[in-house]
Design a protein around this motif. Structure first.
Motif, mmCIF file in Angstrom:
data_model
loop_
_atom_site.group_PDB
_atom_site.id
_atom_site.type_symbol
_atom_site.label_atom_id
_atom_site.label_comp_id
_atom_site.label_asym_id
_atom_site.label_seq_id
_atom_site.Cartn_x
_atom_site.Cartn_y
_atom_site.Cartn_z
ATOM 1 N N GLY A 112 48.706 5.421 66.410
ATOM 2 C CA GLY A 112 49.635 6.179 67.569
ATOM 3 C C GLY A 112 50.539 7.372 66.583
ATOM 4 N N LEU A 113 49.720 7.722 65.648
ATOM 5 C CA LEU A 113 50.535 8.941 64.508
ATOM 6 C C LEU A 113 50.387 10.375 65.154
ATOM 7 N N THR A 114 51.616 10.706 65.805
ATOM 8 C CA THR A 114 51.736 12.028 66.268
ATOM 9 C C THR A 114 52.755 12.947 65.602
ATOM 10 N N ASP A 115 53.605 12.436 64.700
ATOM 11 C CA ASP A 115 54.406 13.056 63.828
ATOM 12 C C ASP A 115 54.598 12.798 62.439
ATOM 13 N N LYS A 116 54.877 13.571 61.658
ATOM 14 C CA LYS A 116 54.782 13.143 60.127
ATOM 15 C C LYS A 116 56.280 12.098 59.821
ATOM 16 N N SER A 117 57.337 12.431 60.681
ATOM 17 C CA SER A 117 58.438 11.507 60.382
ATOM 18 C C SER A 117 58.080 10.063 60.827
ATOM 19 N N GLN A 118 56.927 9.859 61.242
ATOM 20 C CA GLN A 118 56.648 8.271 61.439
ATOM 21 C C GLN A 118 56.099 7.669 60.110
ATOM 22 N N PHE A 119 55.544 8.360 59.254
ATOM 23 C CA PHE A 119 55.138 7.772 57.924
ATOM 24 C C PHE A 119 56.210 8.241 56.800
ATOM 25 N N GLU A 120 56.758 9.327 56.957
ATOM 26 C CA GLU A 120 57.569 9.917 56.037
ATOM 27 C C GLU A 120 58.888 9.065 55.723
ATOM 28 N N ASN A 121 58.996 8.387 56.711
ATOM 29 C CA ASN A 121 60.292 7.212 56.541
ATOM 30 C C ASN A 121 59.876 5.837 56.226
ATOM 31 N N ALA A 122 58.515 5.760 56.017
ATOM 32 C CA ALA A 122 58.252 4.309 55.890
ATOM 33 C C ALA A 122 57.758 4.179 54.381
ATOM 34 N N SER A 123 58.065 3.148 53.872
ATOM 35 C CA SER A 123 57.909 2.721 52.391
ATOM 36 C C SER A 123 56.754 1.796 51.995
ATOM 37 N N THR A 124 56.502 1.044 53.224
ATOM 38 C CA THR A 124 55.379 0.008 53.095
ATOM 39 C C THR A 124 54.758 0.024 54.323
ATOM 40 N N LEU A 125 53.318 -0.632 54.150
ATOM 41 C CA LEU A 125 52.406 -0.537 55.199
ATOM 42 C C LEU A 125 53.030 -1.338 56.418
ATOM 43 N N ALA A 126 53.691 -2.425 56.243
ATOM 44 C CA ALA A 126 54.210 -3.017 57.427
ATOM 45 C C ALA A 126 55.123 -2.019 58.289
ATOM 46 N N GLU A 127 55.937 -1.420 57.476
ATOM 47 C CA GLU A 127 56.859 -0.177 58.203
ATOM 48 C C GLU A 127 56.107 0.601 58.885
ATOM 49 N N LEU A 128 54.948 1.065 58.285
ATOM 50 C CA LEU A 128 54.340 2.166 58.839
ATOM 51 C C LEU A 128 53.410 1.618 60.158
ATOM 52 N N GLU A 129 53.015 0.347 60.171
ATOM 53 C CA GLU A 129 52.213 -0.160 61.302
ATOM 54 C C GLU A 129 53.364 -0.440 62.423
ATOM 55 N N ALA A 130 54.581 -0.879 61.948
ATOM 56 C CA ALA A 130 55.607 -1.060 62.986
ATOM 57 C C ALA A 130 56.189 0.370 63.695
ATOM 58 N N ALA A 131 56.161 1.401 63.068
ATOM 59 C CA ALA A 131 56.369 2.594 63.452
ATOM 60 C C ALA A 131 55.339 3.324 64.393
ATOM 61 N N THR A 132 53.994 2.981 64.155
ATOM 62 C CA THR A 132 52.852 3.733 64.899
ATOM 63 C C THR A 132 52.176 2.906 65.768
ATOM 64 N N GLY A 133 52.209 1.397 65.637
ATOM 65 C CA GLY A 133 51.731 0.505 66.778
ATOM 66 C C GLY A 133 49.948 0.441 66.339
ATOM 67 N N GLY A 134 49.661 -0.123 65.345
ATOM 68 C CA GLY A 134 48.281 -0.534 65.116
ATOM 69 C C GLY A 134 47.620 0.510 64.286
ATOM 70 N N LEU A 135 46.428 0.175 64.380
ATOM 71 C CA LEU A 135 45.327 1.087 63.363
ATOM 72 C C LEU A 135 44.093 1.444 64.439
ATOM 73 N N LYS A 136 43.684 2.330 63.914
ATOM 74 C CA LYS A 136 42.085 3.029 64.513
ATOM 75 C C LYS A 136 41.291 3.438 63.336
ATOM 76 N N THR A 137 40.115 3.463 63.680
ATOM 77 C CA THR A 137 38.961 3.954 62.777
ATOM 78 C C THR A 137 38.394 5.310 63.170
ATOM 79 N N VAL A 138 38.178 6.134 62.370
ATOM 80 C CA VAL A 138 37.743 7.636 62.774
ATOM 81 C C VAL A 138 36.538 7.736 61.874
ATOM 82 N N ARG A 139 35.308 7.905 62.623
ATOM 83 C CA ARG A 139 34.102 8.361 61.606
ATOM 84 C C ARG A 139 34.399 9.772 61.143
ATOM 85 N N ILE A 140 33.930 9.923 59.990
ATOM 86 C CA ILE A 140 34.033 11.391 59.340
ATOM 87 C C ILE A 140 32.768 11.575 58.606
ATOM 88 N N ASP A 141 31.763 10.916 58.618
ATOM 89 C CA ASP A 141 30.537 11.079 57.612
ATOM 90 C C ASP A 141 29.438 11.918 58.454
#
Length: 926
Positions: A250-279
């Motif tokens: 759910g990453l839509t704004d830089k403030s969501q990760f700029e205020n996070a110092s750990t992966l746990a804080e990051l996941e709490a601020a964004t709501g889960g993970l997703k995979t994106v194919r780039i190759d």
């Protein structure tokens, strides 16, 4: 893209009436040359002259190009414009859209006269490209940015800003694959931690330029994909790269990760993970853009790998009227794991001796690393291993001190392995990892017995093999370990007045010694002694003539062919001073009158070691006065230069004292030229060296102004070079307000080194000793003027007697009457010394300088002088030392290692308790 061109062009005029009141019609402008499909072009022209209304026409033009009138009161204008493939009748399906168009004409007429401009143009298809480039594994890029150049100055001006370059990536719905916040997140430590946790990869970012040859008026889209493994060069998609990235869902704004110092804080601020194919995916060039970027995520591993080439495929390209459906591109990745090397490329070790060498990594390893060195069986002539000629070990003192572990070096079949450790008990980055290991080469007596007598020093050649975490050297370099079989110094008495006059080494690590001494009749006689690679006398050649003094002044050696091919030819050249007609078949060169001293040059030869050396030819030359023999130099073709001096009129009238003298003889003994130079006082050449194949450089002494006007009327150093035809190509006279003597010259990489003695201060930073002699060395890059100077000073008298060079390595030695080197001992009276100084670039002053590698002073309570030396490709140097005991002169020949100046002619009891007794030179009182 809109092109406006306003240069002046004078068109071809035809059919003009001759009326003074009507100006001739002229067309000004720069005609079209090249154009690209899908790009807007405008070409502006001006018309001067004519009468009344003008009519315009364009003939033989491509169908997309049209002409229109632009009103301009000062200069009536024409605008030719169009878009290849779009305007007019042009399409990509129309065969006349692209290609070469010849004989296009722009015509203008007022009904009375015509102005005409003829030109040609080429219309090319547009193209998508992935330019090649190289990056280093572990390097990560920031997102490309471009300057918003508001004033079109081409440089950044105050107030101007940068904007991020667009990424080409589209999702299945045709929307950007990653939003701005997600792209910014990729450049954070949180992304790297997340990728390591989820994918067990250390990610690094690379942005790859996709370029469009020209900006199109229509969007250009296509597909990209990393090529399959079988089409990659050492690169493994999905292993060496990341096919899918993991990012917050759910990453839509830089403030969501700029205020996070750990992966746990990051996941709490964004709501889960997703995979994106780039190759693989879709890319787009929006209309008007020529550049966008693909995203490549490379895994930074600890595996040593060859350089990789990553291949991309482009297909399904549409839009922009491109005549292109497919494409490809590649980029290269250089590995970032440590590379290993020996700090030197060769070293020599004595049988039952040891030599220390260093193995080095160019950077600290991230994990414990093992280096493997394997013996090159093809390049080696000796055996490696417990029962061979050579083995290796760690230094015992390093093991005893705990600096290294005893199992850090392991002998394996065909080589050895060396481990570099990461130490977990320290956080000091310098102490945490090892980058260097000191090991010892250990020479042994082989179980199979000694090598064949007629071969050079045995050799074990190692090459580094790529291991799991260590790369071999960047180039195919090897390390050569030579085993020196000259285990005892050669010592010979040469009589109270005997002296060493020449010395040289052969291609098979043998030695040639030239000595002059009085015979039983009191006349001077000379002898050449040949010593094999073990220091054993193999042949002696007596040079004498009844009733004459025969003094050898120099000796030189040359060989061609090999023993294996049975075409091995060895030649010895001698330079003699004689005081009469020399015995034997002999050709005289020059006047028939004999003086009190002439010169004789001999050429001796043997084939495939069959028998001894035999005289091929000998030449005697001189004047009615004395000649001085300085040195020999053998050229590439087997000819020989003779340098010295003459008191006679060899080529011109002598002005007084000795004149410097030089002559060249062909391989057959034919005199090719003779050169005499000098003024009223004395000039002589003391040394010579062949350069450039067939030219020669000389060094000597003069006390006149015959070379330059800078003489101080005392002895100066004279250096010069001559072409093979005897033309002076360089000359320099160098000195101080006191005496200098040039005694030896050697050719180094990019220049020459001259050594000798000085009573002055050549090095102005030194305080001179009370007019005693000092040793000096000068480096000449071109013999025009010295670029580097070095002066060695002790409390006593010092001098440099001889020199030699191997590429940038310079070796010289002589005598000293005091403590010459810091930290070393003065043994009394006169000591011998030798040193190695390399010629290297000094970046601070942008000049080349002498850099010390080693210095060595040796002696006893008596007098020792180093008189000759010769450095060999087998990493050893012969030192010839004279000393006097009880009124008898002795000469000693012993090899030392060029790596550190260590004595190779010795058996080490720590290695072999059964060392044979060494000959002890006699000392005073015995």
């Amino acid at each position: 893209m809109r092109v406006l061109i306003g240069l002046v062009f004078l068109g071809l005029l035809t059919g003009c009436e001759n009326k003074a009141s009507v100006p001739k019609m002229q067309i000004f402008g720069n005609p079209p040359g090249n154009a690209t499909i899908g790009v807007v072009y405008e070409y502006q022209f001006g018309i001067k002259g004519g009468d009344g209304l003008l009519e315009y026409s364009l003939t033989n033009a491509p169908p997309w190009l049209s002409v229109e009138y632009v009103e301009n009161r000062l200069l009536r204008g024409i605008l030719i414009k169009g878009t290849p493939g779009i305007s007019g009748k042009g399409t990509t399906d129309y065969e006349g859209t692209t290609g070469e168009f010849e004989g296009i004409e722009l015509n203008v007429t007022d009904g009375k006269s015509v102005g005409r401009l003829r030109f040609s143009m080429s219309v090319r298809p547009n193209q998508v490209r992935l330019p090649s480039r190289t990056f280093v594994e572990g390097e990560t890029m920031t997102r490309p940015r471009r300057l918003i150049d508001t004033n079109s100055s081409g440089t950044e001006d105050p107030g101007e800003v940068y904007e991020d370059e667009p990424l080409c990536l589209l999702d299945e719905a045709g929307q950007p694959l990653l939003n701005d916040a997600e792209l910014a997140f990729l450049e954070t430590d949180l992304f790297r931690k997340l990728t390591q946790r989820e994918l067990n990869r250390r990610p690094t970012l690379q942005y790859l330029d996709l370029t469009l040859f020209q900006a199109s008026v229509i969007d250009v889209e296509g597909n990209y994909q990393l090529a399959e493994s079988e089409f990659q060069d050492n690169f493994r998609p999905g292993v060496d790269s990341v096919s899918e990235i993991v990012i917050p869902a759910g990453l839509t704004d830089k403030s969501q990760f700029e205020n996070a110092s750990t992966l746990a804080e990051l996941e709490a601020a964004t709501g889960g993970l997703k995979t994106v194919r780039i190759d693989a995916g879709r890319f787009i060039f929006p209309a008007g853009r020529t550049k966008c970027h693909l995203l490549l995520v490379v895994a930074d591993d600890t595996e040593a790998e060859r350089e990789e080439t990553i291949s991309y495929r482009l297909n399904g390209i549409v839009g922009g009227l491109l005549e292109q459906e497919n494409g490809s591109g590649s980029i290269r990745v250089k590995d970032n794991e440590p590379s290993v090397k020996f700090t030197v490329d060769k070293a020599s070790v004595a049988r039952d001796g040891v030599t220390n060498v260093i193995v080095e990594l160019d950077k600290a390893p991230e994990v414990d690393a093992t280096v493997r060195f394997l013996v090159d069986e093809v390049g080696s002539t000796a055996e490696f291993g417990a029962d061979g000629d050579l083995t290796v070990r760690l230094r015992p003192e390093d093991i005893d001190s705990g600096t290294v572990l005893s199992d850090d070096l392991v002998i394996i079949d065909g080589g050895f392995e060396l481990r570099f450790n990461v130490k977990d008990d320290t956080t000091d980055p310098i102490l945490r990892t090892e980058r260097q290991k000191r090991i010892q080469l250990v020479g042994q007596q082989p179980a199979t017995g000694p090598a064949a007598p007629f071969q050079s020093d045995p050799l074990v050649q190692f090459s580094a093999e790529r291991t799991g975490t260590i790369n071999p050297p960047p180039s195919d370099t090897t390390f050569q370990a030579f085993i020196n079989d000259w285990l005892t110094p050669y010592v010979a008495a040469i009589g109270p007045a005997g002296k060493t006059q020449g010395f040289g080494a052969t291609v098979l690590d043998e030695a040639i010694l030239a000595v002059a001494r009085p015979g039983g009749d009191g006349l001077m006689q000379s002898q050449i002694t040949l010593l094999d690679r073990t220091g054993t006398v193999s042949e002696q050649i007596l040079l004498q003539s009844p009733g004459l003094n025969v003094e050898i002044k120099d000796v030189a050696y040359r060989s061609t062919g090999t023993l294996e091919r049975e075409d091995f030819v060895e030649e010895i050249f001698t330079l003699l001073e004689v005081d009469g007609l020399f015995t034997g078949p002999l050709d005289r060169l020059g006047p028939d009158e004999l003086g009190s001293g002439d010169l004789v040059v001999q050429k001796l030869r043997r084939l495939n070691r069959a028998g001894g050396f035999r005289v091929v030819w000998q030449k005697q030359f001189g004047t009615i006065f004395n000649e001085y023999g300085g040195a020999l130099a053998v050229d590439r073709d087997g000819g020989v230069y003779v340098a010295g001096g003459t008191k006679g009129d060899a080529r011109r009238e002598n002005q007084g004292g000795y004149d410097a003298y030089l002559t060249r003889l062909s391989a057959n003994g034919e005199q090719l030229f003779e050169q005499q130079r000098g003024g009223e006082a004395e000039e002589v050449y003391n040394a010579a060296v062949s350069v450039g194949g067939s030219d020669v450089a000389v060094a000597g002494t003069l006390d006149s102004t015959s070379i330059t006007s800078d003489s101080t009327n005392l002895l100066d150093i004279l250096v010069a070079s001559f072409s093979d035809e005897g033309t002076v190509t360089r000359a320099d006279q160098f000195g101080t307000a006191f005496d200098e003597v040039g005694l030896s010259i050697s050719g180094v990489d990019r220049g020459f080194v001259v050594v000798g003695e000085t009573n002055g201060a050549i090095d102005l930073s030194l305080v001179k000793n009370d007019r005693l002699t000092d040793a000096f060395a000068l480096y000449y890059p071109t013999l025009a003027a010295p670029e580097a100077v070095m002066q060695l000073v002790s409390p006593g008298a010092d001098g440099a007697a001889d020199s030699d060079a191997l590429e940038e390595q310079t070796y010289f030695g002589g005598y000293t009457g005091g403590k010459l080197f810091e930290g070393q001992t003065f043994y009394g009276d006169i000591d011998a010394w030798s040193a190695r100084y390399d010629i290297r670039d000094n970046e601070e002053i942008n000049r080349r300088r002498f850099f010390k590698v080693w210095e060595r002073q040796r002696g006893t309570a008596g007098a020792e002088r180093l008189v000759k030396l010769d450095a060999l490709e087998s990493a050893k140097m012969f030192e010839v030392i004279e000393y006097n005991v009880g009124g008898e002169n002795y000469v000693s020949i012993a090899p030392v290692g060029t790596l550190d100046g260590g004595d190779l002619a010795s058996c080490n009891p720590a290695i072999n308790p059964d060392c044979p007794p060494q000959p002890v030179p006699p000392v005073e009182g015995e």
